[in-house]
Design an enzyme around this catalytic site. Structure first.
Site, PDB file in Angstrom:
ATOM      1  N   HIS A   1       0.841  -1.209   0.000  1.00 25.00           N
ATOM      2  CA  HIS A   1       0.000   0.000   0.000  1.00 25.00           C
ATOM      3  C   HIS A   1       0.875   1.258   0.000  1.00 25.00           C
ATOM      4  CE1 HIS A   1      -2.995   2.835   1.481  1.00 25.00           C
ATOM      5  NE2 HIS A   1      -3.875   1.908   1.793  1.00 25.00           N
TER       6      HIS A   1
ATOM      7  N   GLU B   1      -0.768   1.277  -5.232  1.00 26.01           N
ATOM      8  CA  GLU B   1      -0.577   0.013  -4.528  1.00 26.01           C
ATOM      9  C   GLU B   1      -0.512  -1.154  -5.510  1.00 26.01           C
ATOM     10  OE1 GLU B   1      -3.675  -0.226  -1.522  1.00 26.01           O
ATOM     11  OE2 GLU B   1      -3.887   1.946  -1.569  1.00 26.01           O
TER      12      GLU B   1
HETATM   13  O1  LIG Z   1      -7.215   3.997   6.700  1.00 31.15           O
HETATM   14  P1  LIG Z   1      -6.658   2.691   6.213  1.00 31.15           P
HETATM   15  O2  LIG Z   1      -7.259   1.504   6.890  1.00 31.15           O
HETATM   16  O3  LIG Z   1      -5.159   2.665   6.282  1.00 31.15           O
HETATM   17  O4  LIG Z   1      -7.058   2.569   4.687  1.00 31.15           O
HETATM   18  C1  LIG Z   1      -6.714   3.573   3.804  1.00 31.15           C
HETATM   19  C2  LIG Z   1      -7.281   3.290   2.405  1.00 31.15           C
HETATM   20  O5  LIG Z   1      -6.585   2.224   1.828  1.00 31.15           O
HETATM   21  C3  LIG Z   1      -6.890   2.007   0.450  1.00 31.15           C
HETATM   22  O6  LIG Z   1      -6.127   0.960  -0.033  1.00 31.15           O
HETATM   23  C4  LIG Z   1      -8.348   1.669   0.324  1.00 31.15           C
HETATM   24  O7  LIG Z   1      -8.669   1.498  -1.039  1.00 31.15           O
HETATM   25  C5  LIG Z   1      -9.195   2.757   0.954  1.00 31.15           C
HETATM   26  O8  LIG Z   1     -10.558   2.401   0.888  1.00 31.15           O
HETATM   27  C6  LIG Z   1      -8.762   2.996   2.392  1.00 31.15           C
HETATM   28  O9  LIG Z   1      -9.506   4.057   2.941  1.00 31.15           O
END
Ligand SMILES: O=P(O)(O)OC[C@H]1O[C@@H](O)[C@H](O)[C@@H](O)[C@@H]1O
EC number: 5.1.3.15
Length: 267
Positions: free
Chosen positions: A139, A241
């Site tokens: 990510h 990602e």
């Molecule tokens: O706040 P988190 O759990 O780290 O997620 C952040 C984002 O991560 C992304 O990968 C998702 O597609 C989003 O929907 C999400 O809001």
């Protein structure tokens, strides 16, 4: 606790053992390439807002597990090595993971830096006797100077799910995508080479074995509402990602799967 990598040609990276999470990458000649929120919670068990969170065994809320699975909240073990520019981190099933995901596994994150490149590989082995399936992502929060001046290239013609509106089957029209407002998309069977064009230089985002790509920016309202994000943080980041979401990976007993993301800075 963190581990620092140095390459002979002048690059540096830092990896938190919490999540086997790359939090900083400074390639030779250029400054920091990863976004890390100054308001991020860095203590053990927290989800770090920035860097390269490891998403396993569930992407987002697409299943019954906590959002984005548990790998990012676990303490990983550093495998001993004498290579200053490469490190391998391991996570095995434990009481906490088995309580919510009853499978025996070994996950490995390998981080390698050299010159202008960072490579992060995720490998998963089924160490149990029954099959399991999972989704996963690296990510990556790329640092940008100004999201309004940033463009993402390489997705034209690719089918995506718009996770903001919950719409499936959208098709990317733009050759150079601008990021306007909240953007949250899963591009299926995406090109394995995407380019993030920033004010000064570009980053080539290459994926090796990850079929899908997620593009995320919270935009101004969500950014302001997030406790671990600076209010204007969305202006300085773009998540691109490398992901495996559309067709979950299925591993039989003893099988191993791996995939990687490689980032390369270019002028
Ligand atoms: O706040 P988190 O759990 O780290 O997620 C952040 C984002 O991560 C992304 O990968 C998702 O597609 C989003 O929907 C999400 O809001």
């Amino acid at each position: 606790m963190k581990h620092t990598l140095y390459s002979a040609d002048g690059a540096k990276a830092e990896i938190a053992l919490n999540g086997a999470h790359v939090t900083s990458w400074i390639p030779q000649e250029f400054g920091e390439q990863l976004f890390l929120s100054q308001q991020s919670d860095l203590k053990a068990g927290a989800s770090i807002r920035g860097g390269v969170p490891v998403i396993f065994p569930q992407f987002a809320a697409l299943g019954n597990l906590p959002k984005h699975g548990f790998a990012r909240n676990q303490l990983w073990h550093l495998r001993q090595s004498d290579q200053p520019d490469r490190a391998v981190f391991e996570l095995r099933d434990n009481d906490m993971t088995r309580a919510i995901w009853p499978h025996a596994f070994l996950a490995e994150i390998t981080v390698v830096i050299s010159g202008l490149a960072l490579e992060v590989e995720l490998a998963v082995t089924n160490t149990g006797t029954t099959p399991f399936d999972f989704t996963a992502a690296l990510h990556t929060y790329l640092r940008v100077d100004d999201i309004a001046a940033t463009r993402l290239l390489g997705l034209q013609g690719t089918t995506y799910r718009d996770s903001v509106t919950g719409t499936n089957g959208c098709v990317e029209k733009d050759d150079e995508c601008a990021i306007v407002g909240q953007v949250d998309r899963i591009y299926f069977n995406a090109s394995n080479k995407l380019t993030v064009k920033r004010n000064h230089h570009s980053v080539l985002v290459q994926s090796i074995g990850f079929p899908d790509a997620v593009v995320w920016n919270p935009g101004p309202e969500l950014s302001a509402a997030m406790a671990d994000m600076e209010p204007q943080g969305y202006q300085r980041m773009l998540c691109v990602e490398a992901a495996n979401i559309g067709n979950p990976v299925v591993l039989q007993s003893g099988q191993r799967w791996s995939a990687a993301q490689r980032l390369l800075v270019s002028k």
